[in-house]
Design an enzyme around this catalytic site. Structure first.
Site, PDB file in Angstrom:
ATOM      1  N   THR A 183      52.878  56.683  77.528  1.00 33.80           N
ATOM      2  CA  THR A 183      52.208  56.191  76.324  1.00 33.80           C
ATOM      3  C   THR A 183      52.373  54.687  76.202  1.00 33.80           C
ATOM      4  OG1 THR A 183      52.297  56.210  73.897  1.00 33.80           O
ATOM      5  CG2 THR A 183      54.313  56.774  75.062  1.00 33.80           C
ATOM      6  N   ASP A 184      51.423  54.037  75.528  1.00 35.03           N
ATOM      7  CA  ASP A 184      51.564  52.602  75.278  1.00 35.03           C
ATOM      8  C   ASP A 184      52.746  52.308  74.354  1.00 35.03           C
ATOM      9  OD1 ASP A 184      50.540  53.577  72.880  1.00 35.03           O
ATOM     10  OD2 ASP A 184      48.769  52.292  72.869  1.00 35.03           O
ATOM     11  N   GLU A 185      53.247  53.322  73.658  1.00 35.95           N
ATOM     12  CA  GLU A 185      54.349  53.088  72.720  1.00 35.95           C
ATOM     13  C   GLU A 185      55.647  52.692  73.415  1.00 35.95           C
ATOM     14  OE1 GLU A 185      54.912  55.027  69.154  1.00 35.95           O
ATOM     15  OE2 GLU A 185      52.943  55.986  69.085  1.00 35.95           O
ATOM     16  N   LYS A 213      59.923  58.986  75.971  1.00 34.19           N
ATOM     17  CA  LYS A 213      58.873  58.790  76.975  1.00 34.19           C
ATOM     18  C   LYS A 213      59.277  57.695  77.970  1.00 34.19           C
ATOM     19  CE  LYS A 213      55.330  60.536  77.117  1.00 34.19           C
ATOM     20  NZ  LYS A 213      54.874  61.775  77.827  1.00 34.19           N
ATOM     21  N   TYR A 237      60.523  59.063  69.680  1.00 37.47           N
ATOM     22  CA  TYR A 237      59.495  59.587  70.580  1.00 37.47           C
ATOM     23  C   TYR A 237      59.263  58.638  71.743  1.00 37.47           C
ATOM     24  CZ  TYR A 237      54.723  59.711  72.385  1.00 37.47           C
ATOM     25  OH  TYR A 237      53.636  59.665  73.218  1.00 37.47           O
TER      26      TYR A 237
END
Length: 245
Positions: free
Chosen positions: A47-49, A77, A73
């Site tokens: 994810t870009d997060e 990841k 979260y």
């Protein structure tokens, strides 16, 4: 192609151990199984997060950008990514990592922003925005995302990371206003927008550079408003599939 994960940021603030079990341990199980089975290509969906919060004056984040996750979260990841990289280096597992923007479109479970807002509006309820609603996200239509994964699976370079992003950086409050307009509720806009307490930490924005993906021949095709209309139409027809959530 490893899409499985706990992905809802809000839930990770209150039940983070489940995110660790599913996103880190679950990825480890798949990596070990893939190694033992002789899998020829392992595409890990991140994810870009993992990049953390982008500053207003900061340029687009490239794949080499340092990882600075700001919520449980995103941290799980990022940790999973390091496991994937280790299996590539230690066991020569043929891996590719992707980091994507927010996805929207038909069939999405209504815990996510756009289908949640659609469902709230269909029930005559006000949408619920965190804080001021001014946090921005890039939204990419699901079919464009599917085509990106097809390009990466067949044309991507093993050992590489690819950002998957769109050009629709939009504030959450503007998402709400767009949906209210598309659903013909503009005369009630003021009463259909409500604000709730913000997350413990809420990244301001994520902006990623997708030049590597574009070099494989991928381009974003779906116009944002057209994609939103298609999404609204789908939930109007199939809202019953999710029951009373």
């Amino acid at each position: 192609m490893h899409f499985a994960a706990q992905t809802h940021v809000d839930n990770s603030f209150g039940n983070s151990f489940q995110f660790t079990e599913n996103n880190i341990y679950g990825t480890h199980v798949l990596l070990e199984s893939a190694k033992n089975a002789g899998i020829k290509r392992f595409v890990h969906v991140s994810t870009d997060e993992v990049y953390g919060e982008g500053e207003p004056d900061e340029g687009e984040m490239q794949e080499e950008h340092i990882l600075e996750p700001t919520n449980p979260y995103a941290a799980t990841k990022a940790a999973a990514e390091f496991l994937v990289k280790s299996y590539h280096r230690s066991f020569k597992l043929q891996v590719i990592i992707t980091r994507g923007n927010n996805v929207y479109g038909p069939h999405q479970f209504p815990e996510k922003l756009i289908p949640k807002f659609i469902n709230q509006l269909q029930r005559g309820r006000a949408v619920t925005l965190h804080g001021t609603g001014k946090n921005t996200r890039n939204f990419l239509y699901v079919e464009d995302v599917a085509r990106a994964f097809e390009k990466i699976l067949f044309k991507g370079t093993v050992g590489s990371i690819y950002n998957i992003g769109g050009t629709n950086e939009i504030a959450n409050i503007d998402i709400a206003k767009t949906l209210i307009k598309l659903m013909g509720l503009e005369d009630r806009q003021e009463s259909l927008i409500s604000f709730v307490p913000d997350r413990p930490f809420n990244d301001l924005r994520y902006t990623i550079d997708c030049a590597k993906l574009a070099a494989l021949g991928w381009t974003e095709l779906m116009d944002f408003e057209e994609g939103m209309r298609a999404t609204v139409a789908w939930y109007r027809n199939y809202q019953h599939r999710f029951g009373n959530i």
